[in-house]
Design a protein around this motif. Structure first.
Motif, PDB file in Angstrom:
ATOM      1  N   ILE A 282      17.104  -6.762   6.605  1.00  0.00           N
ATOM      2  CA  ILE A 282      17.141  -7.676   7.743  1.00  0.00           C
ATOM      3  C   ILE A 282      18.000  -7.070   8.845  1.00  0.00           C
ATOM      4  CG2 ILE A 282      17.739  -9.998   8.561  1.00  0.00           C
ATOM      5  CD1 ILE A 282      15.347 -10.024   6.629  1.00  0.00           C
ATOM      6  N   LEU A 283      17.379  -6.894  10.015  1.00  0.00           N
ATOM      7  CA  LEU A 283      18.074  -6.251  11.122  1.00  0.00           C
ATOM      8  C   LEU A 283      19.187  -7.157  11.621  1.00  0.00           C
ATOM      9  CD1 LEU A 283      14.821  -4.880  12.685  1.00  0.00           C
ATOM     10  CD2 LEU A 283      16.585  -3.501  11.602  1.00  0.00           C
ATOM     11  N   LYS A 284      20.248  -6.527  12.038  1.00  0.00           N
ATOM     12  CA  LYS A 284      21.475  -7.248  12.381  1.00  0.00           C
ATOM     13  C   LYS A 284      21.283  -8.300  13.468  1.00  0.00           C
ATOM     14  CE  LYS A 284      23.662  -3.312  12.827  1.00  0.00           C
ATOM     15  NZ  LYS A 284      23.852  -2.343  13.604  1.00  0.00           N
ATOM     16  N   GLU A 285      21.937  -9.435  13.280  1.00  0.00           N
ATOM     17  CA  GLU A 285      21.917 -10.492  14.289  1.00  0.00           C
ATOM     18  C   GLU A 285      22.536 -10.010  15.600  1.00  0.00           C
ATOM     19  OE1 GLU A 285      20.979 -14.154  14.537  1.00  0.00           O
ATOM     20  OE2 GLU A 285      19.583 -13.005  13.328  1.00  0.00           O
ATOM     21  N   THR A 286      23.452  -9.051  15.497  1.00  0.00           N
ATOM     22  CA  THR A 286      24.086  -8.522  16.714  1.00  0.00           C
ATOM     23  C   THR A 286      23.067  -7.816  17.589  1.00  0.00           C
ATOM     24  OG1 THR A 286      24.659  -6.562  15.452  1.00  0.00           O
ATOM     25  CG2 THR A 286      26.411  -8.150  15.802  1.00  0.00           C
ATOM     26  N   ALA A 287      21.938  -7.449  16.980  1.00  0.00           N
ATOM     27  CA  ALA A 287      20.906  -6.764  17.748  1.00  0.00           C
ATOM     28  C   ALA A 287      19.914  -7.766  18.335  1.00  0.00           C
ATOM     29  CB  ALA A 287      20.184  -5.755  16.871  1.00  0.00           C
TER      30      ALA A 287
ATOM     31  N   LEU B 178       0.822  -1.219   0.000  1.00  0.00           N
ATOM     32  CA  LEU B 178       0.000   0.000   0.000  1.00  0.00           C
ATOM     33  C   LEU B 178       0.850   1.259   0.000  1.00  0.00           C
ATOM     34  CD1 LEU B 178      -2.799  -0.538   2.667  1.00  0.00           C
ATOM     35  CD2 LEU B 178      -3.149  -0.136   0.222  1.00  0.00           C
ATOM     36  N   TYR B 179       2.008   1.185   0.672  1.00  0.00           N
ATOM     37  CA  TYR B 179       2.846   2.380   0.831  1.00  0.00           C
ATOM     38  C   TYR B 179       3.971   2.441  -0.189  1.00  0.00           C
ATOM     39  CZ  TYR B 179      -0.101   2.776   4.806  1.00  0.00           C
ATOM     40  OH  TYR B 179      -1.232   2.880   5.566  1.00  0.00           O
ATOM     41  N   GLN B 180       3.995   1.457  -1.104  1.00  0.00           N
ATOM     42  CA  GLN B 180       5.064   1.422  -2.112  1.00  0.00           C
ATOM     43  C   GLN B 180       6.422   1.489  -1.411  1.00  0.00           C
ATOM     44  OE1 GLN B 180       4.046   0.826  -5.096  1.00  0.00           O
ATOM     45  NE2 GLN B 180       2.018   1.723  -5.298  1.00  0.00           N
ATOM     46  N   ALA B 181       6.521   0.744  -0.295  1.00  0.00           N
ATOM     47  CA  ALA B 181       7.753   0.800   0.501  1.00  0.00           C
ATOM     48  C   ALA B 181       8.920   0.190  -0.265  1.00  0.00           C
ATOM     49  CB  ALA B 181       7.553   0.054   1.819  1.00  0.00           C
ATOM     50  N   ALA B 182      10.062   0.883  -0.198  1.00  0.00           N
ATOM     51  CA  ALA B 182      11.277   0.365  -0.831  1.00  0.00           C
ATOM     52  C   ALA B 182      11.954  -0.633   0.097  1.00  0.00           C
ATOM     53  CB  ALA B 182      12.226   1.510  -1.159  1.00  0.00           C
ATOM     54  N   GLU B 183      11.890  -0.377   1.401  1.00  0.00           N
ATOM     55  CA  GLU B 183      12.593  -1.213   2.377  1.00  0.00           C
ATOM     56  C   GLU B 183      11.680  -1.555   3.551  1.00  0.00           C
ATOM     57  OE1 GLU B 183      16.389   0.580   3.523  1.00  0.00           O
ATOM     58  OE2 GLU B 183      16.385   1.495   1.524  1.00  0.00           O
ATOM     59  N   VAL B 184      11.866  -2.758   4.046  1.00  0.00           N
ATOM     60  CA  VAL B 184      11.071  -3.237   5.179  1.00  0.00           C
ATOM     61  C   VAL B 184      12.016  -3.802   6.240  1.00  0.00           C
ATOM     62  CG1 VAL B 184       9.149  -4.716   5.864  1.00  0.00           C
ATOM     63  CG2 VAL B 184       9.300  -3.914   3.494  1.00  0.00           C
ATOM     64  N   PRO B 185      12.300  -3.030   7.296  1.00  0.00           N
ATOM     65  CA  PRO B 185      13.195  -3.531   8.339  1.00  0.00           C
ATOM     66  C   PRO B 185      12.475  -4.540   9.226  1.00  0.00           C
ATOM     67  CG  PRO B 185      12.509  -1.279   8.850  1.00  0.00           C
ATOM     68  CD  PRO B 185      11.874  -1.639   7.544  1.00  0.00           C
ATOM     69  N   VAL B 186      12.936  -5.771   9.197  1.00  0.00           N
ATOM     70  CA  VAL B 186      12.342  -6.852   9.995  1.00  0.00           C
ATOM     71  C   VAL B 186      13.442  -7.804  10.445  1.00  0.00           C
ATOM     72  CG1 VAL B 186       9.989  -6.921   9.026  1.00  0.00           C
ATOM     73  CG2 VAL B 186      11.861  -8.108   7.838  1.00  0.00           C
ATOM     74  N   GLY B 187      13.095  -8.673  11.363  1.00  0.00           N
ATOM     75  CA  GLY B 187      14.011  -9.724  11.785  1.00  0.00           C
ATOM     76  C   GLY B 187      14.019 -10.859  10.773  1.00  0.00           C
ATOM     77  N   GLU B 188      15.023 -11.690  10.910  1.00  0.00           N
ATOM     78  CA  GLU B 188      15.201 -12.835  10.012  1.00  0.00           C
ATOM     79  C   GLU B 188      13.914 -13.681   9.912  1.00  0.00           C
ATOM     80  OE1 GLU B 188      17.883 -13.558   8.072  1.00  0.00           O
ATOM     81  OE2 GLU B 188      16.743 -15.315   7.392  1.00  0.00           O
ATOM     82  N   ASP B 189      13.165 -13.789  11.016  1.00  0.00           N
ATOM     83  CA  ASP B 189      11.956 -14.632  11.021  1.00  0.00           C
ATOM     84  C   ASP B 189      10.865 -14.134  10.073  1.00  0.00           C
ATOM     85  OD1 ASP B 189      11.423 -12.379  12.594  1.00  0.00           O
ATOM     86  OD2 ASP B 189      10.105 -13.463  13.959  1.00  0.00           O
ATOM     87  N   GLN B 190      10.996 -12.898   9.589  1.00  0.00           N
ATOM     88  CA  GLN B 190       9.980 -12.346   8.680  1.00  0.00           C
ATOM     89  C   GLN B 190      10.384 -12.419   7.209  1.00  0.00           C
ATOM     90  OE1 GLN B 190       6.835 -11.112   9.718  1.00  0.00           O
ATOM     91  NE2 GLN B 190       7.547 -12.215  11.537  1.00  0.00           N
ATOM     92  N   ARG B 191      11.551 -12.983   6.927  1.00  0.00           N
ATOM     93  CA  ARG B 191      12.064 -12.996   5.557  1.00  0.00           C
ATOM     94  C   ARG B 191      11.094 -13.674   4.580  1.00  0.00           C
ATOM     95  NH1 ARG B 191      17.179 -12.398   3.291  1.00  0.00           N
ATOM     96  NH2 ARG B 191      18.323 -12.547   5.239  1.00  0.00           N
ATOM     97  N   GLN B 192      10.509 -14.779   5.020  1.00  0.00           N
ATOM     98  CA  GLN B 192       9.617 -15.515   4.117  1.00  0.00           C
ATOM     99  C   GLN B 192       8.376 -14.672   3.761  1.00  0.00           C
ATOM    100  OE1 GLN B 192       7.637 -19.063   5.560  1.00  0.00           O
ATOM    101  NE2 GLN B 192       8.094 -20.171   3.668  1.00  0.00           N
ATOM    102  N   HIS B 193       7.903 -13.871   4.728  1.00  0.00           N
ATOM    103  CA  HIS B 193       6.746 -13.028   4.442  1.00  0.00           C
ATOM    104  C   HIS B 193       7.098 -11.924   3.439  1.00  0.00           C
ATOM    105  CE1 HIS B 193       4.693 -14.227   8.516  1.00  0.00           C
ATOM    106  NE2 HIS B 193       4.738 -15.218   7.640  1.00  0.00           N
ATOM    107  N   ILE B 194       8.316 -11.448   3.505  1.00  0.00           N
ATOM    108  CA  ILE B 194       8.729 -10.406   2.547  1.00  0.00           C
ATOM    109  C   ILE B 194       8.890 -11.031   1.153  1.00  0.00           C
ATOM    110  CG2 ILE B 194      10.373  -8.532   2.059  1.00  0.00           C
ATOM    111  CD1 ILE B 194       8.935  -8.291   4.799  1.00  0.00           C
ATOM    112  N   GLU B 195       9.377 -12.263   1.112  1.00  0.00           N
ATOM    113  CA  GLU B 195       9.468 -12.968  -0.171  1.00  0.00           C
ATOM    114  C   GLU B 195       8.087 -13.131  -0.787  1.00  0.00           C
ATOM    115  OE1 GLU B 195      11.785 -13.784  -2.312  1.00  0.00           O
ATOM    116  OE2 GLU B 195      13.137 -12.748  -0.928  1.00  0.00           O
ATOM    117  N   LEU B 196       7.114 -13.518   0.033  1.00  0.00           N
ATOM    118  CA  LEU B 196       5.736 -13.657  -0.456  1.00  0.00           C
ATOM    119  C   LEU B 196       5.228 -12.315  -0.986  1.00  0.00           C
ATOM    120  CD1 LEU B 196       3.080 -15.381  -0.740  1.00  0.00           C
ATOM    121  CD2 LEU B 196       2.428 -14.422   1.483  1.00  0.00           C
ATOM    122  N   THR B 197       5.534 -11.247  -0.247  1.00  0.00           N
ATOM    123  CA  THR B 197       5.115  -9.902  -0.659  1.00  0.00           C
ATOM    124  C   THR B 197       5.677  -9.574  -2.057  1.00  0.00           C
ATOM    125  OG1 THR B 197       5.156  -9.221   1.657  1.00  0.00           O
ATOM    126  CG2 THR B 197       5.137  -7.463   0.009  1.00  0.00           C
ATOM    127  N   ARG B 198       6.939  -9.895  -2.246  1.00  0.00           N
ATOM    128  CA  ARG B 198       7.578  -9.636  -3.542  1.00  0.00           C
ATOM    129  C   ARG B 198       6.914 -10.461  -4.647  1.00  0.00           C
ATOM    130  NH1 ARG B 198      12.836  -7.635  -3.674  1.00  0.00           N
ATOM    131  NH2 ARG B 198      13.421  -9.241  -5.194  1.00  0.00           N
TER     132      ARG B 198
END
Ligand code: TRP
Length: 336
Positions: free
Chosen positions: A182-187, A141-161
């Motif tokens: 993808i937010l850093k693992e160090t975080a 909806l927002y034509q977002a270029a980037e979506v900051p999420v944790g590794e656990d959300q990667r599959q949902h972003i793939e589906l979005t694409r």
């Protein structure tokens, strides 16, 4: 108008308080990103009802979550900070995307499989099944270029694409294809009592979670009782010494000091010293966040007004995208 890249992220209002893992893993990055991006942050209450919610608690948690976003530094004058259900286009776009998603494709979402397994397949709702499709709508909806999420959300972003690419191919160029950020693992922050697992609202050990709204004494107690090991050396070793490594990570991020200098400072000293110093660092960060949250909650009408103004801003962007989608799929325009 703005040349800054568009960014969007959200969290469910599924607890009264956010925890230290949310603060370090998401809010700190969001706060930094709002300076360089045209940022949209929202409270995913439509997603929250995919599992049973008590209505009064949901409403309360939504306000509490909003207050904590602001208290942690998300500035509603810089970022657009809104409640998902206050922007009707989210539910509307989700319906259209539902019709483009394969049943098998949705069945492969691992987070659904995990959550459904926990609930039992009869208890799991169809809403839980289509959760990732609603999430795709949020982003598109927002034509977002980037979506900051944790590794656990990667599959949902793939589906979005995939859904965006499919829609564009079938109906013509409509959606921007977003990139995961993808937010850093160090975080990544772990449970204080069970440092093998991520700090999470659903943890079994209440003593393992530092809630942002815990008072200073409670937080200090939890840190002082954090699980360590019998080795006694303050050394970062994620595999062999997960408890100590976690304390060092928290210290390093909140105190803004490299782990190596903490190792030097605490060489030859015990875990008690490390924990005492960490209590101070955590309190100097969370104390002001807690106070600001309580101030915001003391005036709920003002908080609701901020959220409404931000929902208006979000709605302008979202309804334009939705109008384009409705037109492209062939819905008859309502004459005015
Ligand atoms: N599923 C996300 C989570 O549990 C929350 C979410 C909903 C989200 N919609 C989103 C995150 C859109 C990023 C973008 O963390």
């Amino acid at each position: 108008m703005t040349a800054k890249p568009r960014l969007l992220s959200g969290m469910q209002p599924s607890a009264a308080s956010l925890h230290l893992g949310n603060y370090i893993g998401a809010l700190m990055s969001w706060k930094a990103l709002q300076e360089t991006h045209d940022a949209f942050f929202f409270i995913a209450d439509l997603h929250a009802i995919t599992v049973p919610q008590d209505p009064a608690t949901l409403r309360e948690n939504t306000r509490l979550t909003a207050a904590q976003y602001i208290a942690a530094g998300i500035d509603p004058a810089k970022s657009t900070l809104f409640v998902q259900s206050q922007v009707p286009a989210h539910a509307q776009l989700a319906w259209v995307l539902n019709t483009l998603t394969g049943f098998g494709e949705a069945s492969r979402m691992t987070q659904f499989k995990d959550k459904a397994a926990k609930q039992g397949s009869d208890a799991a709702s169809v809403g839980l099944f289509t959760y990732p499709i609603l999430q795709a709508g949020d982003i598109l909806l927002y034509q977002a270029a980037e979506v900051p999420v944790g590794e656990d959300q990667r599959q949902h972003i793939e589906l979005t694409r995939d859904l965006a690419t499919r829609f564009n191919a079938r109906f013509g160029e409509t959606f921007r294809i977003p990139e995961p950020y993808i937010l850093k693992e160090t975080a990544k922050i772990f449970d204080l009592q069970n440092p093998q697992s991520k700090m999470s609202k659903s943890s079994e050990s209440p003593a393992g979670i530092v809630w942002l709204l815990d008072d200073a004494k409670t937080t200090a107690k939890k840190i002082m009782r954090a699980v360590t090991d019998a080795d006694g050396r303050v050394v970062y070793d994620r595999e062999a010494k997960p408890g100590v490594a976690n304390l060092l990570t928290i210290f390093s991020v909140l105190g803004d000091v490299p782990i190596s200098s903490l190792e030097e400072d605490f060489a030859g000293r015990g875990y008690g010293d490390l924990k005492k110093a960490l209590v101070e660092v955590v309190e100097s960060t969370l104390g002001p966040v807690r106070e600001r949250t309580l101030e915001l909650l003391a005036d709920p009408a003002e908080l609701d007004r901020i959220l409404a103004a931000n929902a208006d801003r979000a709605n302008e962007v979202a309804s334009a995208t939705l109008a384009d989608v409705y037109d492209k799929v062939g819905f008859l325009p309502r004459s005015s």
